[in-house]
Design a protein around this motif. Sequence first.
Motif, short mmCIF file in Angstrom:
data_model
loop_
_atom_site.label_atom_id
_atom_site.label_comp_id
_atom_site.label_asym_id
_atom_site.label_seq_id
_atom_site.Cartn_x
_atom_site.Cartn_y
_atom_site.Cartn_z
N MET A 71 1.08 -1.32 -0.13
CA MET A 71 -0.16 0.17 -0.01
C MET A 71 0.86 1.14 -0.30
SD MET A 71 -4.13 0.39 2.38
CE MET A 71 -3.02 1.82 3.57
N TRP A 72 2.10 1.53 -0.36
CA TRP A 72 2.72 2.85 -0.76
C TRP A 72 2.70 3.36 -1.61
CZ3 TRP A 72 5.36 5.80 2.06
CH2 TRP A 72 6.50 6.17 1.60
N LYS A 73 2.86 4.70 -2.04
CA LYS A 73 2.38 5.79 -3.09
C LYS A 73 2.86 4.63 -4.35
CE LYS A 73 5.15 9.42 -1.21
NZ LYS A 73 5.21 10.65 -0.87
N SER A 74 4.31 4.53 -4.41
CA SER A 74 5.41 4.57 -5.84
C SER A 74 5.59 3.52 -5.61
CB SER A 74 6.93 5.41 -4.86
OG SER A 74 6.43 6.52 -5.20
N VAL A 75 5.51 3.06 -7.42
CA VAL A 75 5.82 1.66 -7.87
C VAL A 75 7.24 1.65 -8.87
CG1 VAL A 75 3.99 0.44 -6.61
CG2 VAL A 75 3.94 1.12 -8.92
N TYR A 76 7.84 0.88 -9.00
CA TYR A 76 8.27 0.92 -10.22
C TYR A 76 7.75 1.13 -11.59
CZ TYR A 76 11.17 -1.32 -14.13
OH TYR A 76 12.10 -0.97 -15.29
N ASN A 77 8.05 1.79 -12.05
CA ASN A 77 7.07 2.12 -13.34
C ASN A 77 8.64 1.74 -14.53
OD1 ASN A 77 4.64 3.30 -13.47
ND2 ASN A 77 5.48 4.27 -11.83
N SER A 650 10.13 -17.08 2.81
CA SER A 650 9.84 -17.92 3.49
C SER A 650 9.30 -17.66 4.86
CB SER A 650 11.12 -18.95 3.21
OG SER A 650 11.63 -18.45 3.81
N SER A 651 9.10 -15.99 5.09
CA SER A 651 8.66 -16.03 6.28
C SER A 651 8.21 -14.30 5.86
CB SER A 651 10.38 -16.05 7.09
OG SER A 651 10.91 -14.64 7.11
N ILE A 652 7.59 -14.29 6.64
CA ILE A 652 6.98 -12.11 7.21
C ILE A 652 6.77 -11.79 8.13
CG2 ILE A 652 4.17 -12.69 7.26
CD1 ILE A 652 3.73 -10.43 5.51
N GLN A 653 7.12 -10.85 8.80
CA GLN A 653 6.98 -9.61 10.00
C GLN A 653 6.19 -8.99 10.06
OE1 GLN A 653 10.51 -10.98 12.83
NE2 GLN A 653 8.88 -9.54 14.14
N PHE A 654 5.33 -9.12 11.49
CA PHE A 654 4.83 -7.84 11.36
C PHE A 654 5.10 -7.07 12.65
CE2 PHE A 654 2.35 -11.73 9.69
CZ PHE A 654 1.60 -10.65 8.75
N MET A 655 5.23 -5.57 12.18
CA MET A 655 5.44 -4.87 13.17
C MET A 655 4.79 -3.86 13.50
SD MET A 655 8.77 -5.59 13.85
CE MET A 655 9.41 -4.58 14.58
N PRO A 656 4.82 -3.38 15.27
CA PRO A 656 3.25 -2.56 15.48
C PRO A 656 3.50 -0.47 14.56
CG PRO A 656 4.67 -3.10 17.69
CD PRO A 656 5.35 -3.68 16.41
N PRO A 657 2.86 -0.42 13.88
CA PRO A 657 2.87 1.06 13.62
C PRO A 657 3.20 2.37 14.92
CG PRO A 657 0.44 1.00 14.46
CD PRO A 657 1.45 -0.44 14.14
N SER A 658 4.58 2.63 14.13
CA SER A 658 5.17 3.83 14.88
C SER A 658 5.38 4.86 14.64
CB SER A 658 6.67 3.25 15.34
OG SER A 658 7.37 3.06 14.32
N GLU A 659 5.37 6.20 15.06
CA GLU A 659 5.16 7.52 14.96
C GLU A 659 6.59 7.88 14.07
OE1 GLU A 659 3.96 10.25 17.81
OE2 GLU A 659 1.81 9.28 18.27
N GLU A 661 8.68 5.84 12.81
CA GLU A 661 8.59 4.97 11.21
C GLU A 661 7.52 3.97 10.66
OE1 GLU A 661 12.08 2.62 8.25
OE2 GLU A 661 12.55 3.60 10.31
N THR A 662 6.67 4.82 10.21
CA THR A 662 5.53 3.81 9.86
C THR A 662 6.25 2.58 9.32
OG1 THR A 662 4.05 5.48 10.20
CG2 THR A 662 2.95 3.61 9.33
N SER A 663 5.49 1.27 9.98
CA SER A 663 6.03 0.02 8.72
C SER A 663 4.60 -0.41 8.20
CB SER A 663 5.75 -1.43 10.75
OG SER A 663 5.79 -2.65 9.66
N ARG A 723 10.08 -0.12 0.61
CA ARG A 723 9.31 1.00 0.29
C ARG A 723 9.79 1.42 -1.09
NH1 ARG A 723 7.33 5.36 5.33
NH2 ARG A 723 5.85 3.92 5.65
N TYR A 724 9.34 1.44 -2.58
CA TYR A 724 9.78 1.94 -3.70
C TYR A 724 10.08 3.61 -3.61
CZ TYR A 724 10.09 2.88 -8.24
OH TYR A 724 10.98 3.58 -9.58
N ILE A 725 11.13 3.49 -4.00
CA ILE A 725 11.25 5.06 -4.06
C ILE A 725 11.77 5.57 -5.16
CG2 ILE A 725 12.57 7.07 -3.10
CD1 ILE A 725 11.31 5.77 -0.68
N ALA A 726 10.86 6.54 -5.89
CA ALA A 726 10.51 6.71 -6.94
C ALA A 726 11.42 8.09 -7.55
CB ALA A 726 9.17 7.35 -7.45
N PRO A 727 12.19 7.77 -8.82
CA PRO A 727 13.45 9.27 -9.01
C PRO A 727 12.22 10.29 -8.67
CG PRO A 727 13.11 7.24 -10.85
CD PRO A 727 11.96 6.47 -10.41
#
Length: 866
Positions: A71-77, A650-659, A661-663, A723-727
């Motif tokens: 659900m991040w705002k940027s993706v690879y184009n 093969s694994s996934i880590q769920f983190m609490p949201p924090s002010e 740096e939001t996970s 997160r993908y950081i767009a140019p």
Amino acid sequence: MNKKTLVTIIFFLQIMICWNLNAAPVRQQINLNRGWLFTLGDVEEAEQTSFSDQSWEQVNLPHSFSLPYFMWKSVYNGYGWYRKTIEMPAAWKGKQVSVEFEGIFIQSEVFLNGQRVGEHTGGYTGFCYDLTPFLKPGKNILAVRVNNLWKADVAPRAGDHQFSGGIYRDVYLHITDPLHVAWCGTFITTPEVSKSSASFRAETEIRNDHARPQQFTIRTEIVSPKGKIVSKAETKETLEAGSSRIFTQYPASIIDPALWHPDSPNLYKAVTTIQQGNKVTDRKETVFGIRWFEWTADKGFFLNGEHFYLLGANVHQDHAGWGDAVTNAGFRRDIQMMKDCGFNTIRGSHYPHDPSFAQACDEIGILFFPENAFWGMGGGSGDRDGWGTPSSGCYPPNPEDQDRFDRSVLYQLKELIRINRNSPSITAWSMSNEPFFTDASTNERMKQLLNKATDSTHVWDPTRLVAIGGSQRKGVDKLGKNQIAFYNGDGAGFLNPGVPSMVSEYGSVTTHRPGTFEPGWADLKDGFNRPEWRGGQVIWCGFDHGTVGGTGLAIMGLVDYFRIPKRSWYWYREAYAKGNRNPVEPQWPESGIPAKIGLSADKTTIAAPDGTDDVHILISLLDASGKPVSNEIPVKLSVLSGPGEFPTGSSIQFMPPSEEETSDITIRDGKAAIEFRSYYAGTTIIEASAEGLPASTLTIRTLGQPTWESAGRPKVADRPYKRYIAPKKEEPVNELLLAVNRPSFVSSTAELSSRTLSNDGDDQTAWFADPSDKAAWWKLDLEASYDLNAIELVFPTVDIHQYVIEVSSDNQSWITVSNQRTSNKKEKKQRIDGDLGKNIRFVRISFISGNAGLSEVKVGGNPTNL
């Protein structure tokens, strides 16, 4: 020969004929989702059989360039390449072999053995290519070049969702006789239908790829929901070599049909058989339903002759981690969740959805409005890249792009209809979403295109009406005939428009889970406001979704991105599913001491290792007594043994949201969830672990072939999320376009004036308050959250204007950003710049002096990331 012997011979001949007709399938469908090689970027000569792809990543379909995506705002184009080996067995000799792609975003070129097979542009509709001329016995290399680059002349030009590239839907091989039913070539309708009888019309497009004309018999049998043949038609036909033609048949009418309805989704089948002598060359089953719809301007919507109020949600297609690359089972869960909370309708916002989506609506029993990919997004104009920023109008302003854009819209619409036209749940075809978001110079072209689209739809499917999605501006709701007006946003407050209509978007909850126990539309809190003339109401929206517009636009769902309901979902379940006029709020988890991890799934068996099925895994933090708690602590899911994968590997880590740096992979309110799939059969053991707590395990069994062990126990590659950081792009000039054509509200309106004239993009038109209104105000709803940096007011006259400008995130608490109560300066225009507020949705101008009026309100800013 005596009579007994003759009867015996005839009996055995009948058995032999039946055995010949059914000894082997005459049509094969082979799932191609497993075992592709992939690389990002554009690679020269990657279509050639001699190309070395050993360094490429091993992937399976459905697949996205952005995997994993949260659900991040940027993706690879850019570009990506896919390659797969297809083995041609001897049994395919003399057969017709085609490949079907259910969806590739947004442009693709397909090659077989280095030769170009075809090119397709349009990211939401399927297509099919004949591979026969390019196939050879043994090993064949299928290569697909894909890009998700923005194109000014291709629909959609922008939108409130994400635009990830990839082969993100299923792929199939079809093996048929050269004389066969064409791809999506059947169309079954009921020209005359009532509760007591139904007639049938069967249109079948047949393709003859033989070198000579062919004579054959077409037989269409109508099979009831109980499996009984209730009607049939049979005709003898001839078809020229290398051609296709549509043949029309009329199976006999039936009495007392089992009607399709959300409460009883009865489904019939039409079995089409092509036969030459004793040889069956093709057999195709088409599922359909018997029902009829009626839309009226004064009484609303009717289903099967009875009034039916549509209650629904808008639904986007992407899921946590997997992005747009969702399994058919994932779509089915979405539809079931909407039905479980009491909805009977889904609007497919705002593009054609996967074919399995309509199929699940048919089977579960929920009405469906598919929509074409003709829309833009408010806040922009000109020829801006609507995928880099959410700011392109729906129609291209450059004349050289316009004819190609028209063709893009119409071609995708035709594909949408062809693929889904037999679905009984589809109530109308929607042409667009908010097409009024376009430059003034393109208004007439936009309307002409909508008229072309509606006229064409009536030809391609004369059995359904046409809807104009988001039609509340610029007279779009009055275009053409036999159309339904869909009103978004402020359309919910419209008086009777005098045309068949419904509210296609109302309210939103705009919150991370858990949110609050409320419906997201104030009208519903005080009762069930359902005017007799209104066809229904559809909330924005069902699920959180990824969007170029940022988090403020992404979290408007009743259910979060991980498919865990927010508290508002429970409001609807109480009010709609249970019929409680005063919804009772459930008891929610409270903070406690986590003592163990609850680990469960919607099911523990995956039906096939081919990317069509998966399971939804739910984590719940529990106290010592087993009661859910709302605490948020890190929790990890890991595959201990067996096949299968999370979007991150093969694994996934769920983190609490924090002010700080939001996970984006979060555990909230004591719960987390993710979808798990497997491309090999076998038993998988999954462990949930957290520091200081005992681990929990869950066993998932995947059926079918190949098994994980027979494949050598392959390991899943880890795909760490980031997160993908767009140019960085050159910052666009602040166009102050966020307010254009957004919903506005006023304290009063003078005669011959209108509130919409104050933000219609034209400084020469104006709204005036009623002269008797001594406390006049004007209010704007931006329909999403923005960080504002500029507001400009244009007044009808040069005069002393005294007013206050306020902004709000919730329409309740207001912050003053400009106080001109005591101004004595004559002015025509006033602009304020700077930090005017974060997470702002509403703007209000309150007038102190009596000359209240606005020619134009202009607002600038950027989407909020919460």
